[in-house]
Design a protein around this motif. Structure first.
Motif, PDB file in Angstrom:
ATOM      1  N   ARG A  40      22.458  15.959 104.851  1.00  0.00           N
ATOM      2  CA  ARG A  40      21.475  17.042 104.679  1.00  0.00           C
ATOM      3  C   ARG A  40      21.764  18.191 105.642  1.00  0.00           C
ATOM      4  O   ARG A  40      21.675  19.364 105.266  1.00  0.00           O
ATOM      5  N   ILE A  41      22.098  17.847 106.890  1.00  0.00           N
ATOM      6  CA  ILE A  41      22.404  18.884 107.877  1.00  0.00           C
ATOM      7  C   ILE A  41      23.665  19.649 107.481  1.00  0.00           C
ATOM      8  O   ILE A  41      23.721  20.877 107.591  1.00  0.00           O
TER       9      ILE A  41
ATOM     10  N   GLN B 225      26.065  24.582 105.299  1.00  0.00           N
ATOM     11  CA  GLN B 225      26.955  25.100 104.259  1.00  0.00           C
ATOM     12  C   GLN B 225      26.268  26.220 103.483  1.00  0.00           C
ATOM     13  O   GLN B 225      26.865  27.279 103.236  1.00  0.00           O
ATOM     14  N   GLU B 226      25.017  25.991 103.098  1.00  0.00           N
ATOM     15  CA  GLU B 226      24.279  27.007 102.364  1.00  0.00           C
ATOM     16  C   GLU B 226      23.887  28.173 103.274  1.00  0.00           C
ATOM     17  O   GLU B 226      23.827  29.325 102.837  1.00  0.00           O
ATOM     18  N   PHE B 227      23.628  27.875 104.536  1.00  0.00           N
ATOM     19  CA  PHE B 227      23.300  28.924 105.502  1.00  0.00           C
ATOM     20  C   PHE B 227      24.425  29.942 105.585  1.00  0.00           C
ATOM     21  O   PHE B 227      24.198  31.156 105.632  1.00  0.00           O
ATOM     22  N   GLU B 228      25.666  29.442 105.594  1.00  0.00           N
ATOM     23  CA  GLU B 228      26.820  30.330 105.716  1.00  0.00           C
ATOM     24  C   GLU B 228      27.013  31.205 104.486  1.00  0.00           C
ATOM     25  O   GLU B 228      27.752  32.195 104.542  1.00  0.00           O
TER      26      GLU B 228
ATOM     27  N   ARG C 226      16.183  28.154 100.969  1.00  0.00           N
ATOM     28  CA  ARG C 226      15.533  27.042 100.263  1.00  0.00           C
ATOM     29  C   ARG C 226      15.952  27.028  98.796  1.00  0.00           C
ATOM     30  O   ARG C 226      16.183  25.962  98.212  1.00  0.00           O
ATOM     31  N   ALA C 227      16.052  28.197  98.196  1.00  0.00           N
ATOM     32  CA  ALA C 227      16.462  28.273  96.793  1.00  0.00           C
ATOM     33  C   ALA C 227      17.883  27.752  96.610  1.00  0.00           C
ATOM     34  O   ALA C 227      18.182  27.056  95.630  1.00  0.00           O
ATOM     35  N   ARG C 228      18.763  28.057  97.532  1.00  0.00           N
ATOM     36  CA  ARG C 228      20.140  27.575  97.448  1.00  0.00           C
ATOM     37  C   ARG C 228      20.182  26.062  97.584  1.00  0.00           C
ATOM     38  O   ARG C 228      20.928  25.372  96.879  1.00  0.00           O
ATOM     39  N   LEU C 229      19.385  25.525  98.510  1.00  0.00           N
ATOM     40  CA  LEU C 229      19.344  24.075  98.691  1.00  0.00           C
ATOM     41  C   LEU C 229      18.785  23.378  97.459  1.00  0.00           C
ATOM     42  O   LEU C 229      19.293  22.353  97.014  1.00  0.00           O
TER      43      LEU C 229
END
Length: 212
Positions: A147-148, A153-156, A203-206
């Motif tokens: 999860r981390i 990954q999505e943050f980047e 959140r949408a990307r996750l």
């Protein structure tokens, strides 16, 4: 199978120390089949995962009556939430965590009713780890690490401005909005709304990744 309906097979053959194991790869498919009303799939889940649930309950050293009550409660919760389990293949971890939580509820109730100078009754949780509990912990740690990893990954993939703002706001202790404004050139009144927009994008990307 309707949520809240507990199949009668859930409580057969107590104390549920017999039964086999369910391959983790098969669990997800069995859960989906059980959701669709397949009684054989439900029976396979119960028979395969009952030893795991019982191992967690036994590790908390409850009385026989309390242990059986917890066991029944765990499967009742599982039946209630069957349609809402996001990762069916991890049903074993879900059951184990629920069993642990239910055991702790019982222990807390006993502590309220038991003199605090009685170590035999206060020290109810076993310090010994069963192989099943060690496996659960390992799976939960691996799941948390994944999860981390996905979070970063999505943050980047967010825009540079969002990454800058969120990184600054994650500092400990967090800087004041005045400091953030001075450092990033963002109006103080815009920091809060921008932060919310960035978090919504993340959140949408996750959520989109989980849906794949």
């Amino acid at each position: 199978m309707r949520a809240g309906t507990v199949p009668s097979t859930a409580y057969d053959d107590m104390p549920h120390t017999r039964g086999g194991t369910v391959d983790r790869k098969e669990v997800g498919a069995l859960v989906q089949s059980a959701v669709d009303g397949d009684a054989a799939a439900w029976k396979a889940i119960v028979e395969g995962l009952s030893p795991l649930v019982w191992s967690v309950v036994r590790g908390h050293r409850l009385s026989d009556a309390d242990a059986h009550e917890v066991y029944q409660t765990v499967w009742f919760r599982f039946a209630q939430n069957l349609r809402r389990i996001r990762e069916p293949e991890k049903a074993g971890s879900w059951l184990a965590s629920t069993a642990r939580n239910e055991c702790l509820k019982v222990i807390k109730g006993l502590r309220r009713l038991t003199p605090t100078d009685d170590p035999q009754l206060l020290d109810r949780v076993s310090e010994e780890r069963t192989p099943e509990q060690s496996l659960i912990d390992s799976e939960e740690e691996a799941s948390e690490a994944e999860r981390i990893r996905r979070l970063w990954q999505e943050f980047e993939q967010l825009g540079e401005r969002c990454r800058q703002l969120l990184r600054v706001l994650m500092a400990s202790p967090p800087p004041s909005y005045l400091d953030v404004s001075a450092g990033l050139g963002i109006a103080v009144g815009s920091i809060g709304p921008m932060r919310q927009r960035c978090l919504r994008r993340l959140r949408a990307r996750l959520d989109a990744g989980r849906a794949l």
